[in-house]
Design a protein around this motif. Sequence first.
Motif, PDB file in Angstrom:
ATOM      1  N   ARG A  49       0.643  -1.232   0.091  1.00  8.31           N
ATOM      2  CA  ARG A  49      -0.018  -0.240   0.368  1.00  8.31           C
ATOM      3  C   ARG A  49       0.832   1.250   0.046  1.00  8.31           C
ATOM      4  O   ARG A  49       0.432   1.980  -0.618  1.00  8.31           O
ATOM      5  CB  ARG A  49      -0.711   0.207   0.757  1.00  8.31           C
ATOM      6  N   LEU A  92       0.912   3.629  -3.400  1.00 13.87           N
ATOM      7  CA  LEU A  92       0.177   4.033  -3.532  1.00 13.87           C
ATOM      8  C   LEU A  92       0.884   5.632  -3.274  1.00 13.87           C
ATOM      9  O   LEU A  92       0.448   6.955  -3.463  1.00 13.87           O
ATOM     10  CB  LEU A  92      -0.900   4.146  -3.120  1.00 13.87           C
ATOM     11  N   TYR A  94      -2.761   2.386  -9.668  1.00 10.35           N
ATOM     12  CA  TYR A  94      -3.785   3.170  -8.944  1.00 10.35           C
ATOM     13  C   TYR A  94      -4.702   2.890 -10.526  1.00 10.35           C
ATOM     14  O   TYR A  94      -6.174   2.792 -10.211  1.00 10.35           O
ATOM     15  CB  TYR A  94      -4.090   4.348  -8.910  1.00 10.35           C
TER      16      TYR A  94
END
Length: 246
Positions: free
Chosen positions: A101, A104, A114
């Motif tokens: 994560r 991102l 994304y």
Amino acid sequence: MAYAWRWFRSLIFVGQMYVMMGIMGIVFFPWAVFSRKGAFFTCKAYCRWVLWTARWMIGLRGEIRGEVPTDEVMIAAKHQSFFDILLIFHALPAAKFIMKRELLWAPIIGQYAYRIGCVPVDRGKRGLAIKKMVADVAKGTQIPGQLVIYPQGTRVAAGDRKPYKVGTAVLSDELGQDCVPTATNVGVFWKRTGIYRKPGLAVVEFLPRIPHGLPRKEFMARLEDEVETASNALMREAGFDPDGMD
């Protein structure tokens, strides 16, 4: 002297690679924001650029072997460095990756990841991520394509051993998707850390599918055996002994 010269060429290659990532990412960003096609185009173009410059700047060629999947399947891949990501993404028609994560928030990489449908996962919370992904697919909101997962969960240097995680079997079973084991020898030439790049032939090989629905223990044993056996063979072909020293 020869090593110093190759190291210098590697430094120039790595530098221009990240400069071009910034240039292409910024130039095509408006298109990528409004169109997933624009995001895929930019990422594919960047892969072609790196593969082309690697060939003539540092003497590193890339090759894809095996049948390239074009339907909705899972790709369970050996991960040794950034170069195998580029080879896999360039080869597949619509690759999307399970990724940390934190990526991102990385400039350019995070935004494009994304847009092409990559799946961010919290460290230590893969079970929750799998449940969400299955729910998204059921609702039709997950972007179609080939889902790339690294069953060892991280980059693994050539010759190193790390356990395979059962989440790959769980995901294949829950999504009802066959799994394509994928081997590589990329780490022989492009190590997971450092500047130096060796010339040679870096290979990513798509292996025969493992059908979904197998008992998880059997699935994982087969996946690990096939990926490790094929990767070791590719590394030996490249002149590296995965059981000893190169």
